[in-house]
Every structure is written in structure tokens, then in C-alpha cells.
Design a protein around this motif. Structure first.
Motif, mmCIF file in Angstrom:
data_model
loop_
_atom_site.group_PDB
_atom_site.id
_atom_site.type_symbol
_atom_site.label_atom_id
_atom_site.label_comp_id
_atom_site.label_asym_id
_atom_site.label_seq_id
_atom_site.Cartn_x
_atom_site.Cartn_y
_atom_site.Cartn_z
ATOM 1 N N UNK A 139 0.942 -1.491 -0.289
ATOM 2 C CA UNK A 139 -0.091 -0.010 0.145
ATOM 3 C C UNK A 139 0.901 1.519 0.153
ATOM 4 N N UNK A 140 2.129 1.055 0.877
ATOM 5 C CA UNK A 140 2.856 2.315 1.411
ATOM 6 C C UNK A 140 3.604 2.865 -0.771
ATOM 7 N N UNK A 141 3.653 1.676 -1.121
ATOM 8 C CA UNK A 141 4.322 1.298 -2.791
ATOM 9 C C UNK A 141 3.749 2.038 -3.870
ATOM 10 N N UNK A 142 2.174 1.773 -2.888
ATOM 11 C CA UNK A 142 0.940 1.866 -4.278
ATOM 12 C C UNK A 142 0.497 3.447 -4.225
ATOM 13 N N UNK A 143 1.229 4.747 -2.397
ATOM 14 C CA UNK A 143 0.892 6.088 -3.151
ATOM 15 C C UNK A 143 1.640 6.202 -3.098
ATOM 16 N N UNK A 152 -6.224 11.337 -0.081
ATOM 17 C CA UNK A 152 -7.507 12.573 0.558
ATOM 18 C C UNK A 152 -7.737 12.217 2.155
ATOM 19 N N UNK A 153 -7.739 10.998 1.981
ATOM 20 C CA UNK A 153 -8.544 10.347 3.235
ATOM 21 C C UNK A 153 -8.056 8.897 3.489
ATOM 22 N N UNK A 244 -7.303 3.347 1.726
ATOM 23 C CA UNK A 244 -6.552 4.825 1.343
ATOM 24 C C UNK A 244 -6.693 5.175 -0.321
ATOM 25 N N UNK A 245 -7.987 6.190 0.708
ATOM 26 C CA UNK A 245 -8.789 6.833 -1.149
ATOM 27 C C UNK A 245 -8.161 7.991 -1.674
ATOM 28 N N UNK A 246 -7.707 7.854 -2.732
ATOM 29 C CA UNK A 246 -6.887 9.173 -3.563
ATOM 30 C C UNK A 246 -7.949 9.936 -4.420
ATOM 31 N N UNK A 247 -7.675 10.503 -4.931
ATOM 32 C CA UNK A 247 -8.320 11.573 -6.551
ATOM 33 C C UNK A 247 -8.510 10.476 -7.673
ATOM 34 N N UNK A 248 -7.911 9.508 -7.750
ATOM 35 C CA UNK A 248 -7.863 8.632 -8.997
ATOM 36 C C UNK A 248 -8.303 7.365 -8.564
#
Length: 355
Positions: A139-143, A152-153, A244-248
Motif C-alpha cells: 500500500x505504501x508503494x502504491x501511494x 485524500x482520506x 486509502x482514498x485518493x483522487x484516482x
């Protein structure tokens, strides 16, 4: 210390976690052996020591730290004892892997971090094992690769089937929420500036006076928000989930099926992991092995940390302390934390490499 000699480790506290570490070092860790075991219960120490035949039993933890036949210390005593014992390790110049929390107050953790910085050598690693968990690493690598866009959240769930009767509302923050606090700092790469602890209707299975579950809101320095549901008397199983919710897009771990990305419709099912040792066994193995390797590589004068250090322990403690105040007052509390550059040994020695 010679590179060819096994690291001689004292394990302080051999309850569930400490006993598991003794077994881990004996059976799965290379380059180390347990030479000293210490526990408040002589009977418990003898029982665990039977699996480490050449380990001596030392009742007093400070005497155990000072034993000549000890190169490093793995600290798994009750949380309230961590600060004094970890500081004793630093003062003795002995590397220590301290189970979380580093201290049960921010001042105690800060004292350890400052003393380490005075020595100019990193000796303290804190047992935030999630940083070594393969799912958290993915997950860290993905971010970091930007595949989710700007985060975002973050949504977190931390559920235990049960806790010991002595567990109180503050202990839930110091011993459970502390993991989500460090995971937030690790995954998002920034400090936490404020915390709010909310009190839903308590479960009928919680002991009298125990606020369980709790809902926690963390606010980071760039305005990201993290919500945490911590429920330590769920009666179901051990569940640690992070989304983890991001813009994409979004990504989630902790479903006992690896990382799940919500891109295609589907279903999944299975059994819930029964306990933390089953869920994070691989992470503990990796954590201890990398710590042993770092201490051996550091020798008698180099850094002995490969993972979260004294600053991370202090940062988490500062957020937990604010969380306790929020729990008591029902208010949003800003985190009172000193600048990292004035404390952290790595930041002072090599500021260009600080996180």
C-alpha cells in the motif's frame, strides 16, 4: 562486535509477545540468540527459558540490561515500564527493540529521543511492526508511486475479539490506536496535527468504565483526515483494515485476501484471522531479522536501527497524549510536539536524509 558472532539478546518480559519473540529468535532469526530472559514472574521466565537452554534467568530487568553477555535488548515488558527500561538501554549504550509504546507519556518518550540524540547514535527501534507487513508495504508503494493520485482520506478499522480485564479507555489509545497513528505517519508521510476521540454507545461486552468502541479522527499537517474505528471487545476475531482514498481511486488491505483495489465488481469470503500473532507473524519475523542485521552491521559505534526509531516513538506518544485529553474532554485537541530537528539523532547528524 564481530560480524561472525551471533548477536546476544536479552528479552525482557516474556508474556505472550515476549515469549513469541524468544521462540522467533530461537527458530527463525539468523545471526542472533537469546542469552538472558527476564520477567517479573520467575515461574514464567523458567517456563519460557526451557526453550532457550543456554539463556540465564535474571529477575531484575535493569540487571539483565547490564549483563556482560548481552549485546542488545528486546523489550516486551508491560507498557508502563518501557520508558525507564529503554532509557537504561540507551544509557548503557545497548541497542533496544522496544515494543510499542515507547512510553505511556510524551515526556518520557521525548527524554529517550533527546538522550539518544546527545549520543549521536541511533540505538532505539520501536516495535511498530506494520511497517514490515507485506500488505502495508504494498500500500505504501502504491501511494508513493502516485497510482491513487493525491491521497485524500484514510479509513481504518482495528478490532480485537477481547482484551484483558485491566484494559481501560486510555489503554485502548496507548496500545491499540497507537498502531493506526504510526501507520498514518508511515503511509501518508507527514505528521499528525490534531486528534478527536468520539464515544459511541459502549458495547455491553465491554468491562464497566471501558469506552469501547471508540471513533478517532486524525488530522495531518496538509489537511488529510483519517478515521479510525477501534473496537477491542468485538468477540469476533482480529481485524485490521486500512483503506486509502485518493483522487484516482482507492486501495484497501486487511481483508485476509491481500490488497484489494475497487476496480471490478466481485465477491470474496473466508475466515477472520483469530489473533494478532497470526495476522502479523510475517511482519514480526521481518522486523526482528532486520533489527538484528542492523545491530550487527552497526557494531559498537554505528546506527542500530532499521525501521521506526525514537522520534517515531515520541511522535506517536505525543498524538496519544493528545488523544487522552480528547477522550477526557470530548474536544478536538491539537498535538503539542517539539520540532524534529531539535530531537531526532538522524535528523541532527544527517538532516538531508531525514524524512
Amino acid at each position: 562486535m564481530s560480524d561472525t558472532r551471533d548477536l546476544r539478546v536479552a528479552v525482557l518480559g516474556v508474556g505472550v509477545m515476549g515469549a513469541d519473540h524468544v521462540d522467533r529468535i530461537n527458530r527463525r532469526i539468523s545471526g542472533a540468540r537469546v542469552t538472558v530472559i527476564s520477567d517479573a514472574s520467575a515461574e514464567r521466565a523458567a517456563e519460557v527459558g526451557a526453550s532457550a537452554s543456554d539463556a540465564q534467568l535474571v529477575t531484575d530487568p535493569f540487571e539483565a540490561i547490564a549483563v556482560e553477555d548481552v549485546d542488545a535488548v528486546l523489550l516486551a515488558t508491560p507498557s508502563a515500564a518501557h520508558a525507564e527500561q529503554a532509557l537504561a538501554c540507551v544509557n548503557a549504550g545497548k541497542p533496544v527493540l522496544c515494543e510499542k509504546p515507547l512510553a505511556t507519556d510524551a515526556e518520557g518518550a521525548l527524554e529517550i529521543a533527546r538522550r539518544e540524540a546527545e549520543l549521536g547514535r541511533r540505538l532505539v527501534q520501536v516495535g511498530f511492526m506494520r511497517r514490515f507487513d507485506h500488505e502495508h508495504e504494498r500500500l505504501k508503494s502504491l501511494i508513493d508511486a502516485g497510482e491513487l493520485g493525491q491521497p485524500l482520506v484514510m479509513h481504518c478499522v482495528h478490532r480485537n475479539p477481547a482484551v484483558p480485564p485491566r484494559c481501560d479507555s486510555a489503554t485502548v489509545i496507548w496500545n491499540s490506536v497507537v498502531h493506526e497513528i504510526d501507520a498514518t505517519r508511515y503511509l501518508l508521510g507527514e505528521e499528525i496535527m490534531a486528534i478527536t476521540v468520539l464515544r459511541p454507545t459502549p458495547s455491553s461486552h465491554a468491562a464497566e468504565g471501558l469506552q469501547d468502541p471508540q471513533l478517532v479522527i486524525l488530522e495531518t499537517e496538509t489537511g488529510r483526515m483519517v478515521d479510525i474505528e477501534v473496537f477491542v471487545t468485538s468477540g469476533v476475531g482480529y481485524e485490521v483494515r486500512t483503506e486509502v482514498v485518493g483522487e484516482r481511486g482507492s486501495a484497501m488491505i486487511g481483508l485476509d485476501v491481500g490488497l484489494v483495489r475497487r476496480t471490478d465488481p466481485g465477491r470474496w469470503g473466508g475466515q477472520i484471522t483469530p489473533g494478532f500473532l497470526e495476522r502479523f507473524g510475517q511482519a514480526y519475523d521481518s522486523e526482528v531479522q532486520r533489527w538484528v542485521d542492523a545491530v550487527r552491521a552497526g557494531g559498537g559505534s554505528g546506527d542500530c536501527v532499521d525501521g521506526p526509531g525514537a522520534w517515531d516513538g515520541y511522535a506517536a506518544a505525543a498524538v496519544c497524549a493528545a488523544g487522552i485529553r480528547s477522550l477526557e474532554t470530548w474536544d478536538r485537541i491539537e498535538v503539542d510536539m517539539v520540532p524534529r530537528s531539535t530531537v531526532d539523532a538522524s535528523a541532527r547528524v544527517e538532516p538531508e536524509q531525514s524524512e
